[in-house]
Design an enzyme around this catalytic site. Structure first.
Site, PDB file in Angstrom:
ATOM      1  N   LYS A  15       0.824  -1.217   0.000  1.00 20.06           N
ATOM      2  CA  LYS A  15       0.000   0.000   0.000  1.00 20.06           C
ATOM      3  C   LYS A  15       0.859   1.268   0.000  1.00 20.06           C
ATOM      4  CE  LYS A  15      -2.329   0.405   3.822  1.00 20.06           C
ATOM      5  NZ  LYS A  15      -1.783   1.558   4.535  1.00 20.06           N
ATOM      6  N   ARG A  91      -9.780   3.518   9.033  1.00 18.49           N
ATOM      7  CA  ARG A  91      -9.325   2.230   9.509  1.00 18.49           C
ATOM      8  C   ARG A  91     -10.330   1.549  10.415  1.00 18.49           C
ATOM      9  NH1 ARG A  91      -3.771   2.336   9.001  1.00 18.49           N
ATOM     10  NH2 ARG A  91      -2.630   0.516   9.629  1.00 18.49           N
ATOM     11  N   ARG A 125      10.690  -7.086   5.767  1.00 19.80           N
ATOM     12  CA  ARG A 125      10.735  -5.647   5.449  1.00 19.80           C
ATOM     13  C   ARG A 125      11.747  -4.914   6.336  1.00 19.80           C
ATOM     14  NH1 ARG A 125       5.178  -2.432   5.143  1.00 19.80           N
ATOM     15  NH2 ARG A 125       4.934  -3.038   7.326  1.00 19.80           N
ATOM     16  N   ARG A 156      11.050  -2.259  11.395  1.00 20.88           N
ATOM     17  CA  ARG A 156      10.078  -1.454  12.139  1.00 20.88           C
ATOM     18  C   ARG A 156       9.705  -2.178  13.426  1.00 20.88           C
ATOM     19  NH1 ARG A 156       5.216   0.460   8.183  1.00 20.88           N
ATOM     20  NH2 ARG A 156       3.982  -0.200   9.954  1.00 20.88           N
ATOM     21  N   ARG A 167      -1.504  -6.892  14.217  1.00 23.46           N
ATOM     22  CA  ARG A 167      -2.001  -5.914  13.235  1.00 23.46           C
ATOM     23  C   ARG A 167      -2.924  -6.562  12.214  1.00 23.46           C
ATOM     24  NH1 ARG A 167       3.378  -4.467  11.409  1.00 23.46           N
ATOM     25  NH2 ARG A 167       2.559  -3.123   9.783  1.00 23.46           N
TER      26      ARG A 167
END
Ligand code: ADP
Length: 214
Positions: A15, A91, A125, A156, A167
């Site tokens: 995204k 969200r 990531r 992260r 999440r």
């Protein structure tokens, strides 16, 4: 011409990358609520520290706070003139309802990527302080610094396996109702998110242009 776009996608659906490409393509400001909150966290303010705790747990910020942040951002001259590309907002169902009550949306895009693929992508990531994103093992970051700006490349805090699971569960429980709300309003287009970033981007632009009547 102002365009008003919303982009949905599970964590790791690409995204953020796609939103940057789309914002450049349509000349609309890229409004990433996650980036705004991470900037606040990096500033070390009281608000930023509270936001960081919530983000690191994989939970969501309260709706009232997010609605206030968006309302303020919508008042800025660039948004008034060029519209927006919303990334990470709405969200929750309450955020989606509030959004449709306060503005017109041209198209909402849902970037669809299977859950196992996104889990694999997120666990590898790596990001630098300025948000440039890489895959672990990428030769470009072998030295531990970002080839674009020389800052350190790290995982992260919310990309650890536990936080990712939280999440994804939060997304299913809280964000899918927001996606359905925009679908019921006749605004949603679902696009296959597998393939190279360029392929996916071309698909998104084609889907958006079709909706915009271009
Ligand atoms: P991702 O989609 O990869 O989880 P984002 O960068 O969009 O990440 O957001 C990171 C975190 O910021 C979220 O997990 C959440 O805690 C917080 N956040 C971002 N946008 C919102 C929002 N609209 N409402 C509530 N919390 C949000």
């Amino acid at each position: 011409m102002a365009v008003r776009l919303v982009v949905f996608g599970r964590q790791g659906a690409g995204k953020g990358t796609q939103c940057k490409l789309l914002a450049a393509h349509y000349g609309a400001p890229h409004i990433s609520t996650g980036d705004m909150l991470r900037e606040a966290a990096a500033s070390g303010s009281d608000f930023g520290r509270q936001a960081k705790e919530i983000m690191d747990r994989g939970e969501l910020m309260p709706d009232e706070i997010m609605l206030g942040i968006i309302k303020e951002r919508f008042g800025a001259a660039d948004v008034v003139e060029h519209g927006f590309l919303l990334d990470g907002f709405p969200r929750t169902l309450a955020q989606a309802e509030a959004l449709l009550n306060q503005t017109t949306i041209d198209v909402a895009i849902n970037i669809e990527v299977p859950e196992q693929v996104v889990i694999d992508r997120i666990s590898s990531r790596r990001v630098c302080a300025n948000g440039h994103t890489y895959a672990a093992g990428d030769d470009a970051i072998a030295g531990g610094t970002c080839p674009e700006d020389g800052t350190e490349v790290v995982q992260r805090a919310d990309d650890t396996p536990d936080a990712v699971a939280a999440r994804l569960a939060t997304y299913a429980a809280q964000t899918l109702p927001a996606v359905h709300h925009l679908d019921e309003a006749g605004l949603l287009v679902t696009v296959d998110g597998l393939g190279t970033p360029e392929d996916v981007s071309a698909r998104l632009v084609a889907a958006i242009d079709e909706r915009l009547g271009h």
